[in-house]
Design a protein around this motif. Structure first.
Motif, mmCIF file in Angstrom:
data_model
loop_
_atom_site.group_PDB
_atom_site.id
_atom_site.type_symbol
_atom_site.label_atom_id
_atom_site.label_comp_id
_atom_site.label_asym_id
_atom_site.label_seq_id
_atom_site.Cartn_x
_atom_site.Cartn_y
_atom_site.Cartn_z
ATOM 1 N N ASP A 155 -33.160 -72.526 -149.673
ATOM 2 C CA ASP A 155 -33.015 -71.922 -148.341
ATOM 3 C C ASP A 155 -31.589 -72.165 -147.852
ATOM 4 O O ASP A 155 -31.158 -73.324 -147.793
ATOM 5 C CB ASP A 155 -34.052 -72.595 -147.419
ATOM 6 N N HIS A 196 -36.080 -78.503 -141.780
ATOM 7 C CA HIS A 196 -37.379 -78.815 -142.394
ATOM 8 C C HIS A 196 -37.215 -79.273 -143.834
ATOM 9 O O HIS A 196 -36.245 -78.900 -144.503
ATOM 10 C CB HIS A 196 -38.253 -77.548 -142.376
ATOM 11 N N ALA A 232 -33.869 -78.877 -145.670
ATOM 12 C CA ALA A 232 -33.094 -77.737 -145.164
ATOM 13 C C ALA A 232 -32.601 -78.114 -143.768
ATOM 14 O O ALA A 232 -33.390 -78.259 -142.834
ATOM 15 C CB ALA A 232 -33.955 -76.486 -145.115
ATOM 16 N N GLU A 258 -30.304 -77.100 -140.589
ATOM 17 C CA GLU A 258 -29.916 -75.771 -140.116
ATOM 18 C C GLU A 258 -29.714 -75.689 -138.598
ATOM 19 O O GLU A 258 -30.582 -75.206 -137.878
ATOM 20 C CB GLU A 258 -30.937 -74.726 -140.551
ATOM 21 N N GLU A 301 -26.968 -73.077 -142.674
ATOM 22 C CA GLU A 301 -28.043 -73.849 -143.316
ATOM 23 C C GLU A 301 -27.707 -74.153 -144.770
ATOM 24 O O GLU A 301 -27.199 -73.284 -145.493
ATOM 25 C CB GLU A 301 -29.351 -73.035 -143.266
HETATM 26 CO CO CO Z 1 -34.779 -73.178 -143.242
#
Ligand code: CO
Ligand code: MF3
Ligand code: CO
Length: 258
Positions: A112, A175, A206, A208, A239
């Motif tokens: 991600d 997350h 992740a 962000e 991110e």
């Molecule tokens: Co994300």
């Protein structure tokens, strides 16, 4: 629920998924120019993802509203914060900014990453917004050190952003990421040092920051997805997916030399 710890095999798969996500993002970014629609960008993203044998993780994803996410990438223009849906009606113009968020699944693991880029020349304060949000991400990542707490990441991001007069979006957070797009822990972009879960080796996170030029409040459009700033001010989003190791944080969402 405990935070998933990836073993050597999981980490290998995460490296692959994240390298693909980063390569797709870099290639997609190269297509941003005045005159292109966000629909066209999304189609390019879809084709890039499939060219690596990967799958779009957001496509078909459902949450609260129950409406499956219809696009392949998340493309958010100006006051759109995140989860913008590519549209033939949204033509990029000089002075716009656009956030590209690419999330792919490969071999059952997810990478991600996101960037916000200018379209042609943009206002000076908007340039600062992009620079500050990217630097806030860098500072958050620097805190992803084994023995630190989630709150150390959050605090580093918040203090840097607010020191520059911008505001942190509270409704959405970073997350854990792995076999699922959203795993534990939540990683708010605001918080206090030494709070939250303790970081151990083998976590994939992740991180962000979502940062508004004006006020922090957001709302969701009637499409059930697109999050916009309540005051219409521009918003930026950067991110990376990061692995915690005994040697410090390692950014996984970096294109592979090819
Ligand atoms: Co994300
Ligand atoms: N890339 C997003 C994130 O950073 C997730 C996509 S949300 C979706 O968490 F609903 F569009 F799938
Ligand atoms: Co994302």
């Amino acid at each position: 629920m405990p935070i998933p710890i990836k073993n050597a095999e999981g980490i290998r798969h995460m490296r692959d998924a994240c390298a693909i996500a980063a390569t797709v993002l870099a290639k997609l970014k190269a297509h941003v120019r005045p005159g292109i629609t966000t629909y066209d960008l999304d189609q390019i993203g879809r084709d890039l993802i499939s060219s690596f044998g990967a799958r779009s993780a957001p496509h078909g994803y459902t949450h609260g509203s129950g409406r499956p996410y219809p696009a392949y990438t998340c493309l958010s223009v100006n006051e759109e914060v995140v989860h913008g849906i590519g549209s033939l009606k949204r033509v990029l113009r000089d002075g716009n900014i656009v956030s590209l968020d690419v999330t792919v699944e490969y071999n059952g693991y997810i990478g991600d990453n996101a960037v916000t880029v200018p379209v042609g020349p943009i206002a000076p304060r908007t340039t600062e917004l992009l620079l500050v949000t990217e630097e806030a991400l860098r500072r958050g990542i620097a805190q992803a050190v084994v023995g630190n707490h989630i709150g150390d990441i959050s605090h580093a991001i918040q203090t840097y952003v607010e020191a520059h007069g911008f505001s942190i979006v509270r409704e959405m957070v970073g997350h854990g990421v792995g076999r699922k797009m959203h795993e534990e822990p939540q990683i708010p972009n605001f918080g206090r040092r030494n709070t939250g879960e303790k970081l151990r080796p083998g976590m994939t996170l992740a991180i962000e920051p979502m940062v508004n030029l004006g006020r922090p409040e957001v709302r969701t459009l009637s499409d059930g997805w697109t999050v916009v700033t309540a005051d219409g001010s521009p918003s930026a989003h950067f991110e990376h997916t990061v692995l915690t190791t005994d040697r410090g944080p390692e950014i996984l969402t970096i294109p592979r030399a090819s």
